[in-house]
Write a protein that holds these residues in place. Structure first.
Motif, PDB file in Angstrom:
ATOM      1  N   THR A 184       0.819  -1.214   0.000  1.00 56.14           N
ATOM      2  CA  THR A 184       0.000   0.000   0.000  1.00 56.14           C
ATOM      3  C   THR A 184       0.853   1.265   0.000  1.00 56.14           C
ATOM      4  O   THR A 184       0.384   2.328   0.403  1.00 56.14           O
ATOM      5  CB  THR A 184      -0.925   0.009   1.239  1.00 56.14           C
ATOM      6  N   GLY A 185       2.103   1.204  -0.451  1.00 55.12           N
ATOM      7  CA  GLY A 185       2.946   2.399  -0.527  1.00 55.12           C
ATOM      8  C   GLY A 185       4.342   2.128  -0.014  1.00 55.12           C
ATOM      9  O   GLY A 185       4.865   1.028  -0.132  1.00 55.12           O
ATOM     10  N   ILE A 186       4.969   3.166   0.580  1.00 63.18           N
ATOM     11  CA  ILE A 186       6.309   3.006   1.144  1.00 63.18           C
ATOM     12  C   ILE A 186       6.237   2.001   2.298  1.00 63.18           C
ATOM     13  O   ILE A 186       5.445   2.166   3.223  1.00 63.18           O
ATOM     14  CB  ILE A 186       6.852   4.355   1.672  1.00 63.18           C
ATOM     15  N   PRO A 187       7.048   0.941   2.256  1.00 64.04           N
ATOM     16  CA  PRO A 187       6.975  -0.045   3.345  1.00 64.04           C
ATOM     17  C   PRO A 187       7.433   0.560   4.670  1.00 64.04           C
ATOM     18  O   PRO A 187       8.310   1.421   4.710  1.00 64.04           O
ATOM     19  CB  PRO A 187       7.913  -1.160   2.887  1.00 64.04           C
ATOM     20  N   ARG A 188       6.818   0.100   5.742  1.00 65.81           N
ATOM     21  CA  ARG A 188       7.164   0.592   7.076  1.00 65.81           C
ATOM     22  C   ARG A 188       8.257  -0.270   7.688  1.00 65.81           C
ATOM     23  O   ARG A 188       8.324  -1.476   7.437  1.00 65.81           O
ATOM     24  CB  ARG A 188       5.917   0.604   7.955  1.00 65.81           C
ATOM     25  N   GLU A 448      -2.274 -17.995 -11.726  1.00 66.30           N
ATOM     26  CA  GLU A 448      -2.696 -17.009 -10.735  1.00 66.30           C
ATOM     27  C   GLU A 448      -3.868 -16.217 -11.288  1.00 66.30           C
ATOM     28  O   GLU A 448      -4.008 -16.028 -12.506  1.00 66.30           O
ATOM     29  CB  GLU A 448      -1.537 -16.066 -10.380  1.00 66.30           C
ATOM     30  N   VAL A 449      -4.729 -15.764 -10.387  1.00 62.72           N
ATOM     31  CA  VAL A 449      -5.780 -14.814 -10.736  1.00 62.72           C
ATOM     32  C   VAL A 449      -5.910 -13.833  -9.574  1.00 62.72           C
ATOM     33  O   VAL A 449      -5.965 -14.238  -8.405  1.00 62.72           O
ATOM     34  CB  VAL A 449      -7.121 -15.517 -11.041  1.00 62.72           C
ATOM     35  N   ILE A 450      -5.900 -12.560  -9.903  1.00 64.60           N
ATOM     36  CA  ILE A 450      -5.998 -11.490  -8.910  1.00 64.60           C
ATOM     37  C   ILE A 450      -7.164 -10.587  -9.322  1.00 64.60           C
ATOM     38  O   ILE A 450      -7.176 -10.072 -10.445  1.00 64.60           O
ATOM     39  CB  ILE A 450      -4.701 -10.646  -8.862  1.00 64.60           C
ATOM     40  N   ILE A 451      -8.129 -10.411  -8.439  1.00 64.50           N
ATOM     41  CA  ILE A 451      -9.271  -9.547  -8.741  1.00 64.50           C
ATOM     42  C   ILE A 451      -9.024  -8.190  -8.086  1.00 64.50           C
ATOM     43  O   ILE A 451      -8.853  -8.101  -6.865  1.00 64.50           O
ATOM     44  CB  ILE A 451     -10.587 -10.159  -8.244  1.00 64.50           C
ATOM     45  N   VAL A 452      -8.997  -7.137  -8.907  1.00 64.97           N
ATOM     46  CA  VAL A 452      -8.705  -5.790  -8.412  1.00 64.97           C
ATOM     47  C   VAL A 452      -9.796  -4.826  -8.874  1.00 64.97           C
ATOM     48  O   VAL A 452     -10.608  -5.151  -9.745  1.00 64.97           O
ATOM     49  CB  VAL A 452      -7.326  -5.295  -8.915  1.00 64.97           C
ATOM     50  N   HIS A 453      -9.788  -3.627  -8.309  1.00 65.55           N
ATOM     51  CA  HIS A 453     -10.694  -2.576  -8.749  1.00 65.55           C
ATOM     52  C   HIS A 453     -10.284  -2.078 -10.126  1.00 65.55           C
ATOM     53  O   HIS A 453      -9.107  -1.794 -10.363  1.00 65.55           O
ATOM     54  CB  HIS A 453     -10.659  -1.401  -7.780  1.00 65.55           C
ATOM     55  N   GLY A 454     -11.250  -1.956 -11.018  1.00 63.55           N
ATOM     56  CA  GLY A 454     -11.005  -1.326 -12.299  1.00 63.55           C
ATOM     57  C   GLY A 454     -11.151   0.181 -12.202  1.00 63.55           C
ATOM     58  O   GLY A 454     -11.419   0.730 -11.121  1.00 63.55           O
ATOM     59  N   PRO A 455     -10.987   0.892 -13.316  1.00 60.09           N
ATOM     60  CA  PRO A 455     -11.068   2.366 -13.300  1.00 60.09           C
ATOM     61  C   PRO A 455     -12.395   2.892 -12.761  1.00 60.09           C
ATOM     62  O   PRO A 455     -12.453   4.001 -12.231  1.00 60.09           O
ATOM     63  CB  PRO A 455     -10.870   2.738 -14.771  1.00 60.09           C
ATOM     64  N   ARG A 456     -13.474   2.100 -12.911  1.00 61.54           N
ATOM     65  CA  ARG A 456     -14.794   2.528 -12.417  1.00 61.54           C
ATOM     66  C   ARG A 456     -15.214   1.712 -11.188  1.00 61.54           C
ATOM     67  O   ARG A 456     -16.400   1.547 -10.925  1.00 61.54           O
ATOM     68  CB  ARG A 456     -15.832   2.390 -13.537  1.00 61.54           C
ATOM     69  N   ARG A 457     -14.229   1.212 -10.473  1.00 68.59           N
ATOM     70  CA  ARG A 457     -14.427   0.423  -9.250  1.00 68.59           C
ATOM     71  C   ARG A 457     -15.061  -0.931  -9.534  1.00 68.59           C
ATOM     72  O   ARG A 457     -15.545  -1.613  -8.624  1.00 68.59           O
ATOM     73  CB  ARG A 457     -15.277   1.181  -8.214  1.00 68.59           C
ATOM     74  N   GLU A 458     -15.074  -1.368 -10.788  1.00 69.21           N
ATOM     75  CA  GLU A 458     -15.616  -2.670 -11.132  1.00 69.21           C
ATOM     76  C   GLU A 458     -14.571  -3.748 -10.855  1.00 69.21           C
ATOM     77  O   GLU A 458     -13.373  -3.480 -10.904  1.00 69.21           O
ATOM     78  CB  GLU A 458     -16.029  -2.700 -12.611  1.00 69.21           C
ATOM     79  N   PRO A 459     -14.998  -4.983 -10.555  1.00 75.10           N
ATOM     80  CA  PRO A 459     -14.026  -6.053 -10.281  1.00 75.10           C
ATOM     81  C   PRO A 459     -13.429  -6.592 -11.578  1.00 75.10           C
ATOM     82  O   PRO A 459     -14.139  -7.133 -12.426  1.00 75.10           O
ATOM     83  CB  PRO A 459     -14.864  -7.121  -9.565  1.00 75.10           C
ATOM     84  N   VAL A 460     -12.109  -6.438 -11.709  1.00 76.19           N
ATOM     85  CA  VAL A 460     -11.406  -6.872 -12.913  1.00 76.19           C
ATOM     86  C   VAL A 460     -10.486  -8.038 -12.548  1.00 76.19           C
ATOM     87  O   VAL A 460      -9.576  -7.880 -11.735  1.00 76.19           O
ATOM     88  CB  VAL A 460     -10.578  -5.733 -13.531  1.00 76.19           C
ATOM     89  N   PRO A 461     -10.693  -9.230 -13.146  1.00 77.38           N
ATOM     90  CA  PRO A 461      -9.767 -10.340 -12.911  1.00 77.38           C
ATOM     91  C   PRO A 461      -8.528 -10.215 -13.795  1.00 77.38           C
ATOM     92  O   PRO A 461      -8.637 -10.118 -15.015  1.00 77.38           O
ATOM     93  CB  PRO A 461     -10.593 -11.573 -13.277  1.00 77.38           C
ATOM     94  N   LEU A 508      -2.906  -3.036  -5.139  1.00 78.66           N
ATOM     95  CA  LEU A 508      -3.209  -1.623  -5.390  1.00 78.66           C
ATOM     96  C   LEU A 508      -2.374  -1.077  -6.536  1.00 78.66           C
ATOM     97  O   LEU A 508      -2.840  -0.244  -7.319  1.00 78.66           O
ATOM     98  CB  LEU A 508      -2.980  -0.802  -4.119  1.00 78.66           C
ATOM     99  N   GLU A 509      -1.142  -1.543  -6.672  1.00 75.23           N
ATOM    100  CA  GLU A 509      -0.296  -1.110  -7.774  1.00 75.23           C
ATOM    101  C   GLU A 509      -0.825  -1.653  -9.101  1.00 75.23           C
ATOM    102  O   GLU A 509      -0.797  -0.957 -10.120  1.00 75.23           O
ATOM    103  CB  GLU A 509       1.145  -1.570  -7.539  1.00 75.23           C
ATOM    104  N   ILE A 510      -1.328  -2.899  -9.093  1.00 74.09           N
ATOM    105  CA  ILE A 510      -1.935  -3.449 -10.307  1.00 74.09           C
ATOM    106  C   ILE A 510      -3.139  -2.600 -10.713  1.00 74.09           C
ATOM    107  O   ILE A 510      -3.313  -2.257 -11.893  1.00 74.09           O
ATOM    108  CB  ILE A 510      -2.354  -4.910 -10.086  1.00 74.09           C
ATOM    109  N   ALA A 511      -3.978  -2.248  -9.733  1.00 70.85           N
ATOM    110  CA  ALA A 511      -5.147  -1.420 -10.035  1.00 70.85           C
ATOM    111  C   ALA A 511      -4.725  -0.059 -10.594  1.00 70.85           C
ATOM    112  O   ALA A 511      -5.350   0.466 -11.531  1.00 70.85           O
ATOM    113  CB  ALA A 511      -5.993  -1.245  -8.782  1.00 70.85           C
ATOM    114  N   ARG A 512      -3.663   0.522 -10.038  1.00 65.13           N
ATOM    115  CA  ARG A 512      -3.186   1.817 -10.539  1.00 65.13           C
ATOM    116  C   ARG A 512      -2.673   1.696 -11.967  1.00 65.13           C
ATOM    117  O   ARG A 512      -2.990   2.529 -12.832  1.00 65.13           O
ATOM    118  CB  ARG A 512      -2.079   2.353  -9.622  1.00 65.13           C
ATOM    119  N   LEU A 513      -1.873   0.664 -12.222  1.00 62.71           N
ATOM    120  CA  LEU A 513      -1.338   0.455 -13.570  1.00 62.71           C
ATOM    121  C   LEU A 513      -2.457   0.187 -14.569  1.00 62.71           C
ATOM    122  O   LEU A 513      -2.416   0.660 -15.712  1.00 62.71           O
ATOM    123  CB  LEU A 513      -0.358  -0.720 -13.557  1.00 62.71           C
ATOM    124  N   LEU A 514      -3.463  -0.551 -14.128  1.00 61.64           N
ATOM    125  CA  LEU A 514      -4.594  -0.859 -15.000  1.00 61.64           C
ATOM    126  C   LEU A 514      -5.348   0.414 -15.370  1.00 61.64           C
ATOM    127  O   LEU A 514      -5.678   0.646 -16.549  1.00 61.64           O
ATOM    128  CB  LEU A 514      -5.518  -1.850 -14.295  1.00 61.64           C
TER     129      LEU A 514
END
Length: 529
Positions: A184-188, A448-461, A508-514
């Motif tokens: 979720t960003g810079i690691p702690r 592998e399959v990862i379900i992430v938020h799409g640009p319109r918050r839709e579930p994208v596999p 979250l990075e996959i969703a951003r790149l998508l």
């Protein structure tokens, strides 16, 4: 009163190999890559030789100027000598800070700044790539495991210096710094001490007693605290070790077949990769008595394949659920007999005498069985703080209860079921993790399959197939027919998904790149079956 006068327990990395060598002598350790700090030592070593290497490296670090309580960042290419360096730093009372080689230069710079001018141990490859733009003033001094240009000191030049007795800091003083996954960003930066590490080690020793002395094969992140606790357990019981850097089945398979481990532990994504070894020549997994899983729940399909590959009478997969900040807080296991009924998101129960687990609603009230809420844990293994971010640490603690950042529920028998990360939750799915497990079970061609938020918050596999074969559109449609509505799948190479230092996938990075159109995808269109 007597208890207060006695010294507290502590787990000291700097003494680990020395104590194992004294107890078990020349038990063998096999590497799949020569050590960068000792390239001529070969790949077949023993507890005694490794203990001597740690002692020698500790003397070299002292000669270079490293002193007790100072921070020493270790950032180099992935190899077992990261472990030896961490133990050597600890042996002279300094504090190793383990930074993954997968971090980019900007993140490393931030973490070095939080470490307040640490010593830096690295290598030529790192200095010429990730660290090439680094402000050298962020480090007190730069030590290298090989010859490197610039204002650096090679540890090779400190050879033949006098050995020194080990130094033990107080059990509640910082002794190890690791970082989170950075999903979720810079690691702690998580600060551990000998006392909290001991409280993680002891229950794991109890769990490992049944397999004591079995040969063990490990492919784990050398910068994660889990590796050191597992290593502590195995060294304590005198297990011969196979330590793998490269998980590729073509590379790891023959080594596993030759070593015939009774214990195997790796990351969940590597287990999925090692499904291909279930029927491989030589039976690489045929002697496994116990698989260990700690970083992510292993998908049910993979569990069945792994347990089916063993020829032992009663093999099992042991699941430990936790995080860097807490260590394991729940445990459970699956046997071959129950593999057909396994639920990948049932992560077990609290560890009696060491951890307690609860699920709470948005007002902090304990949820009844079956009700979804936030998972919290109480444990004596909790880290001291986040270095440079104490306010973030404080926000996650509520009267001794630590917020895990996961959503889940407890069943009527008290077992904990993991549903989603709070940050990754998709409103249209009860659990994206369970949907992913179901798809993997239905489609054997998926790696592998990862379900992430799409640009319109839709579930994208986002899907990856074995061998990057084109996804069969008809099979996908049948597999998803009774699931909540999903967007059209996006196919990628697994190697193109952004990983953390422990090979988790950065959702979250996959969703951003998508959303930005920057996610590398395979150009091959889905085919009809």
């Amino acid at each position: 009163m007597l208890q207060r006068l006695l010294p507290e327990h502590g787990f000291y990395l700097g003494l680990m190999f020395q104590e194992a060598a004294a107890r078990h002598g020349r038990v063998r350790v096999t590497l799949d890559r020569p050590l960068d700090v000792a390239p001529d030592a070969g790949t077949d070593l023993g507890y005694t030789e490794l203990a001597d290497m740690v002692d020698d490296l500790a003397a070299r670090l002292w000669s270079a100027g490293v002193r007790p309580s100072e921070h020493v960042a270790i950032h180099k290419r992935d190899n077992v000598d990261i472990v030896l360096l961490a133990c050597a730093v600890s042996r002279i009372g300094a504090v190793p800070a383990l930074l993954s080689s997968s971090l980019d230069g900007g993140v490393v710079a931030v973490l070095l700044d939080r470490l307040h001018a640490p010593w830096l141990i690295t290598d030529r490859a790192g200095l010429e790539s990730t660290l090439s733009g680094l402000d050298i003033s962020l480090a007190r001094g730069v030590l290298t495991v090989d010859e490197a240009p610039g204002h650096t000191l090679s540890l090779a030049t400190c050879a033949e210096v006098p050995r020194r007795p080990a130094i033990r800091l107080h059990p509640r003083e910082p002794s190890l710094i690791t970082h989170g996954s950075g999903t979720t960003g810079i690691p702690r930066l998580a600060v551990h001490c000998p006392y909290t590490m001991w409280n993680r080690l002891v229950p794991q020793q109890a769990l490992g007693r049944a397999t004591r002395g079995e040969p063990a094969a490990l492919h784990l992140s050398f910068v994660h605290s889990r590796f050191y606790h597992l290593l502590g357990v195995l060294l304590h019981f005198g297990s011969p070790l196979l330590l793998l850097v490269d998980p590729d089945p073509a590379h790891a398979g023959p080594l596993l077949a030759a070593h015939r481990p009774g214990i195997v532990e790796t990351h969940s994504h590597t287990y999925a990769l090692w499904e291909d070894l279930a029927d491989a020549p030589g039976g690489p997994l045929s002697n496994v008595r116990a698989y260990g899983s700690t970083f992510d729940a292993v998908h049910p399909r993979t569990v069945r394949r792994l347990l089916g590959a063993s020829r032992r009478r009663d093999p099992r997969l042991v699941q430990l659920y936790g995080q860097s900040e807490t260590g394991p807080i729940a445990f459970g296991w699956c046997t071959r007999r129950g593999a057909g009924r396994v639920r990948g998101r049932r992560v077990g129960t609290g560890i009696p005498g060491f951890t307690r687990v609860r699920v709470v609603d948005e007002r902090g009230r304990t949820c009844p069985p079956g009700a979804t809420g936030a998972i919290e844990a109480r444990t004596r293994g909790r880290i001291l703080t986040y270095l440079g971010a104490p306010e973030q640490y404080a926000r996650q603690v509520d009267r001794g209860w630590w917020r895990m950042g996961d959503m889940g529920y407890r069943d009527r028998w008290g077992a904990l079921h993991l549903l989603d990360r709070e940050a990754d939750r998709i409103s249209t799915l009860d659990s994206d993790l369970e949907a992913e497990d179901e798809l993997l079970s239905r489609m054997s061609e998926l790696r592998e399959v990862i379900i992430v938020h799409g640009p319109r918050r839709e579930p994208v596999p986002v899907v990856c197939t074995r061998g990057d074969r084109p996804l069969d559109a008809d099979r996908w449609r049948r597999a998803t027919g009774d699931l909540p509505a999903l967007s059209e799948p996006v196919q990628c190479r697994f190697e193109d998904l952004p990983p953390t230092g422990t090979w988790k996938v950065k959702r979250l990075e996959i969703a951003r790149l998508l959303a930005a159109g920057e996610l590398p995808t395979l150009s091959t269109a889905p085919v009809r079956g």
